[in-house]
Design a protein around this motif. Sequence first.
Motif, PDB file in Angstrom:
ATOM      1  N   ALA A  92       0.828  -1.204   0.000  1.00  0.00           N
ATOM      2  CA  ALA A  92       0.000   0.000   0.000  1.00  0.00           C
ATOM      3  C   ALA A  92       0.861   1.251   0.000  1.00  0.00           C
ATOM      4  CB  ALA A  92      -0.915  -0.004   1.224  1.00  0.00           C
ATOM      5  N   ALA A  93       2.056   1.159   0.601  1.00  0.00           N
ATOM      6  CA  ALA A  93       2.915   2.336   0.689  1.00  0.00           C
ATOM      7  C   ALA A  93       3.542   2.689  -0.655  1.00  0.00           C
ATOM      8  CB  ALA A  93       4.017   2.081   1.716  1.00  0.00           C
ATOM      9  N   LEU A  94       3.607   1.728  -1.578  1.00  0.00           N
ATOM     10  CA  LEU A  94       4.370   1.934  -2.809  1.00  0.00           C
ATOM     11  C   LEU A  94       3.545   2.672  -3.855  1.00  0.00           C
ATOM     12  CD1 LEU A  94       5.972  -1.579  -3.110  1.00  0.00           C
ATOM     13  CD2 LEU A  94       6.973   0.461  -2.173  1.00  0.00           C
ATOM     14  N   SER A  95       3.428   4.002  -3.699  1.00  0.00           N
ATOM     15  CA  SER A  95       2.571   4.729  -4.640  1.00  0.00           C
ATOM     16  C   SER A  95       3.212   4.824  -6.012  1.00  0.00           C
ATOM     17  CB  SER A  95       2.254   6.111  -4.085  1.00  0.00           C
ATOM     18  OG  SER A  95       3.410   6.680  -3.546  1.00  0.00           O
ATOM     19  N   ASN A  96       4.563   4.725  -6.112  1.00  0.00           N
ATOM     20  CA  ASN A  96       5.180   4.812  -7.432  1.00  0.00           C
ATOM     21  C   ASN A  96       5.024   3.509  -8.228  1.00  0.00           C
ATOM     22  OD1 ASN A  96       6.785   3.750  -5.450  1.00  0.00           O
ATOM     23  ND2 ASN A  96       8.707   4.322  -6.388  1.00  0.00           N
ATOM     24  N   TRP A  97       4.530   2.453  -7.588  1.00  0.00           N
ATOM     25  CA  TRP A  97       4.319   1.189  -8.294  1.00  0.00           C
ATOM     26  C   TRP A  97       2.837   0.971  -8.580  1.00  0.00           C
ATOM     27  CZ3 TRP A  97       8.385  -2.474  -9.183  1.00  0.00           C
ATOM     28  CH2 TRP A  97       9.606  -2.130  -8.620  1.00  0.00           C
ATOM     29  N   SER A  98       2.000   2.013  -8.524  1.00  0.00           N
ATOM     30  CA  SER A  98       0.556   1.764  -8.525  1.00  0.00           C
ATOM     31  C   SER A  98       0.068   1.168  -9.850  1.00  0.00           C
ATOM     32  CB  SER A  98      -0.209   3.033  -8.171  1.00  0.00           C
ATOM     33  OG  SER A  98       0.013   4.001  -9.151  1.00  0.00           O
ATOM     34  N   ALA A  99       0.698   1.538 -10.996  1.00  0.00           N
ATOM     35  CA  ALA A  99       0.272   0.946 -12.271  1.00  0.00           C
ATOM     36  C   ALA A  99       0.613  -0.545 -12.286  1.00  0.00           C
ATOM     37  CB  ALA A  99       0.959   1.647 -13.429  1.00  0.00           C
ATOM     38  N   HIS A 100       1.770  -0.883 -11.740  1.00  0.00           N
ATOM     39  CA  HIS A 100       2.185  -2.284 -11.640  1.00  0.00           C
ATOM     40  C   HIS A 100       1.195  -3.078 -10.784  1.00  0.00           C
ATOM     41  CE1 HIS A 100       5.009  -5.594 -10.846  1.00  0.00           C
ATOM     42  NE2 HIS A 100       4.826  -5.398  -9.561  1.00  0.00           N
ATOM     43  N   LYS A 101       0.745  -2.442  -9.690  1.00  0.00           N
ATOM     44  CA  LYS A 101      -0.211  -3.117  -8.806  1.00  0.00           C
ATOM     45  C   LYS A 101      -1.571  -3.242  -9.468  1.00  0.00           C
ATOM     46  CE  LYS A 101       0.466  -0.392  -5.226  1.00  0.00           C
ATOM     47  NZ  LYS A 101       0.092   0.210  -3.938  1.00  0.00           N
ATOM     48  N   GLY A 102      -2.000  -2.193 -10.162  1.00  0.00           N
ATOM     49  CA  GLY A 102      -3.301  -2.225 -10.816  1.00  0.00           C
ATOM     50  C   GLY A 102      -3.350  -3.274 -11.911  1.00  0.00           C
ATOM     51  N   ARG A 103      -2.300  -3.324 -12.730  1.00  0.00           N
ATOM     52  CA  ARG A 103      -2.262  -4.303 -13.811  1.00  0.00           C
ATOM     53  C   ARG A 103      -2.204  -5.713 -13.252  1.00  0.00           C
ATOM     54  NH1 ARG A 103       1.776  -2.319 -16.527  1.00  0.00           N
ATOM     55  NH2 ARG A 103       3.289  -3.525 -15.390  1.00  0.00           N
ATOM     56  N   GLY A 104      -1.528  -5.859 -12.114  1.00  0.00           N
ATOM     57  CA  GLY A 104      -1.376  -7.172 -11.512  1.00  0.00           C
ATOM     58  C   GLY A 104      -2.629  -7.669 -10.826  1.00  0.00           C
ATOM     59  N   ASN A 105      -3.737  -6.927 -10.934  1.00  0.00           N
ATOM     60  CA  ASN A 105      -4.951  -7.401 -10.279  1.00  0.00           C
ATOM     61  C   ASN A 105      -6.142  -7.361 -11.218  1.00  0.00           C
ATOM     62  OD1 ASN A 105      -6.225  -8.581  -8.227  1.00  0.00           O
ATOM     63  ND2 ASN A 105      -6.118  -6.884  -6.810  1.00  0.00           N
ATOM     64  N   ARG A 106      -5.932  -7.845 -12.420  1.00  0.00           N
ATOM     65  CA  ARG A 106      -7.011  -7.917 -13.408  1.00  0.00           C
ATOM     66  C   ARG A 106      -8.156  -8.779 -12.893  1.00  0.00           C
ATOM     67  NH1 ARG A 106      -6.772  -8.655 -19.663  1.00  0.00           N
ATOM     68  NH2 ARG A 106      -8.805  -9.590 -20.020  1.00  0.00           N
ATOM     69  N   VAL A 107      -7.804  -9.812 -12.124  1.00  0.00           N
ATOM     70  CA  VAL A 107      -8.828 -10.735 -11.642  1.00  0.00           C
ATOM     71  C   VAL A 107      -9.810 -10.025 -10.705  1.00  0.00           C
ATOM     72  CG1 VAL A 107      -7.319 -11.609  -9.822  1.00  0.00           C
ATOM     73  CG2 VAL A 107      -9.160 -12.997 -10.605  1.00  0.00           C
ATOM     74  N   LYS A 108      -9.324  -9.032  -9.968  1.00  0.00           N
ATOM     75  CA  LYS A 108     -10.227  -8.280  -9.075  1.00  0.00           C
ATOM     76  C   LYS A 108     -11.165  -7.401  -9.894  1.00  0.00           C
ATOM     77  CE  LYS A 108     -10.081  -8.388  -5.241  1.00  0.00           C
ATOM     78  NZ  LYS A 108     -10.912  -9.363  -4.508  1.00  0.00           N
ATOM     79  N   ALA A 109     -10.628  -6.801 -10.974  1.00  0.00           N
ATOM     80  CA  ALA A 109     -11.483  -5.994 -11.857  1.00  0.00           C
ATOM     81  C   ALA A 109     -12.590  -6.865 -12.432  1.00  0.00           C
ATOM     82  CB  ALA A 109     -10.642  -5.384 -12.967  1.00  0.00           C
ATOM     83  N   GLU A 110     -12.238  -8.088 -12.847  1.00  0.00           N
ATOM     84  CA  GLU A 110     -13.251  -9.012 -13.376  1.00  0.00           C
ATOM     85  C   GLU A 110     -14.292  -9.339 -12.315  1.00  0.00           C
ATOM     86  OE1 GLU A 110     -11.263 -12.484 -14.818  1.00  0.00           O
ATOM     87  OE2 GLU A 110     -10.266 -11.366 -16.406  1.00  0.00           O
ATOM     88  N   GLN A 111     -13.803  -9.631 -11.103  1.00  0.00           N
ATOM     89  CA  GLN A 111     -14.726  -9.973 -10.007  1.00  0.00           C
ATOM     90  C   GLN A 111     -15.723  -8.857  -9.763  1.00  0.00           C
ATOM     91  OE1 GLN A 111     -11.753 -10.895  -6.917  1.00  0.00           O
ATOM     92  NE2 GLN A 111     -13.069 -12.583  -6.348  1.00  0.00           N
TER      93      GLN A 111
END
Lengths: 166, 298
Positions: A92-111
């Motif tokens: 949660a602290a890594l705001s500079n990695w947020s695109a990496h985190k968002g892309r890495g959670n496609r399954v949550k977007a689907e859910q």
Amino acid sequence: MAAQLLGFKNLPFEVLQPAEFYYELLVTGRLKIDPAKRIKEPVTVQDPCNVIRRAGAAEKLRYVIKAACEDFRDMYPNREHNFCCNSGGGLAALSNWSAHKGRGNRVKAEQILRTGAKIVITPCHNCHTGIKDVINYWKLPVKTMYLDQLLVSTMVIPEELKPEEG
Amino acid sequence: MNEFAIERYLNRIIEEREQGEKEKYVSPYFPEYVREVVPDMGLDERVSQLTTEQIERVIKRVIGKQTARLKSIIETCMHCGLCSDACQWYISNDRDPTYAPVAKIRMTLGEMIKRNFKVDPEFIKFCARVVFTECNICHRCSMYCPFGLDITAIIRLVRRICFILGVVPQRQLDQAQTHITFLNQVWLSQNDYLDTLFWREEEGIYELKNLRIPIDKEGAEILWFPLGAEPKTGVDHIDRFAKIMAVAGVDWTMTSKDTWDSSNMSMFINDYFTMERIVRGLYENAKRLRVKRIVLTE
């Protein structure tokens, strides 16, 4: 276990997650939900790992949400089988990695899209950050809401507590 | 939306986002590991100061006595793939095998043991990237493992190695160091914390009659610990909790002493000493105020 390492034989107090505490307030009738104020939009919930998988408060969390919302839809998979929000474990602290985190959670977007909900309840600060990243990356038509936000907007406020006009 | 519409929608978004050639990071040890370059001071700069001897010493100190046990854990794995299907990173990234939980432990700790702890600084940077930015320690993989292997425990050991070597993403390291100094995660001093509570109480009176934020009330029923960011950037959480307590008529209190922050960033990088200081501080606050229960924030 932690209690013994810190020099306590048994803890002289209980430690509660907010979901468990709010459940207790609702069940004992100390807090009442106004039926007229209940949320009408479809709602889903992100199960926080620590509250659900470790503390096991899945049913209590659902009790609180069902009391305050009219249309509650569970994600699939849900409860202790739900996926992580991708911001746990210090991410949660890594705001500079947020695109990496968002892309890495496609399954949550689907859910979230599959439930058709308009509000995702995030009973955890880390989950809130994680779901925000997912929403921003995948441009989802939903908004997030905390559990305390939900209760404050739907609870009955007694007449004697309302401030005087003027 | 139905299944196909969801698939089409998400594919369109990722096509928009992935336009243009971007610089790629390829691991020198595993050519299959290809990722986007994300500049991070904590990872890039600290590795230049490390030496191979230093790394060997640290790894030996952390896992030295448990080497055989850890090796047996890694070798017990049957590669059944149940943990991979449990990991949201693996499913979301086109089922790329370098995202699978078992690959994460084999690529990091397995490789360290295989090379007999003699690894170069670049490898530690790679390990830090894997364990700090591609694993959430959510315990979903351990839950599905048919042998009950605790994959997350190994990820945490690698995190500890990286932390002792100082190779941690900058923002995480910053928050952990704040915990060492102030015992909260946002560099907030005690005065500012107390001022915020008084200010919220003053403002709250206009919204609910008799709204109070009691501080250091002995023998209360509930002791509430906020998250560090709440008094600093999210004061509305304090307002809302105070409102719920006022309406429910609960006898509650907050602490004025140090360790009022219920978050524990040191836990995520496995700084055992500070972890213990934080939990001890929280328990001692509760003991001093003789409360019946602790409620943590969301």
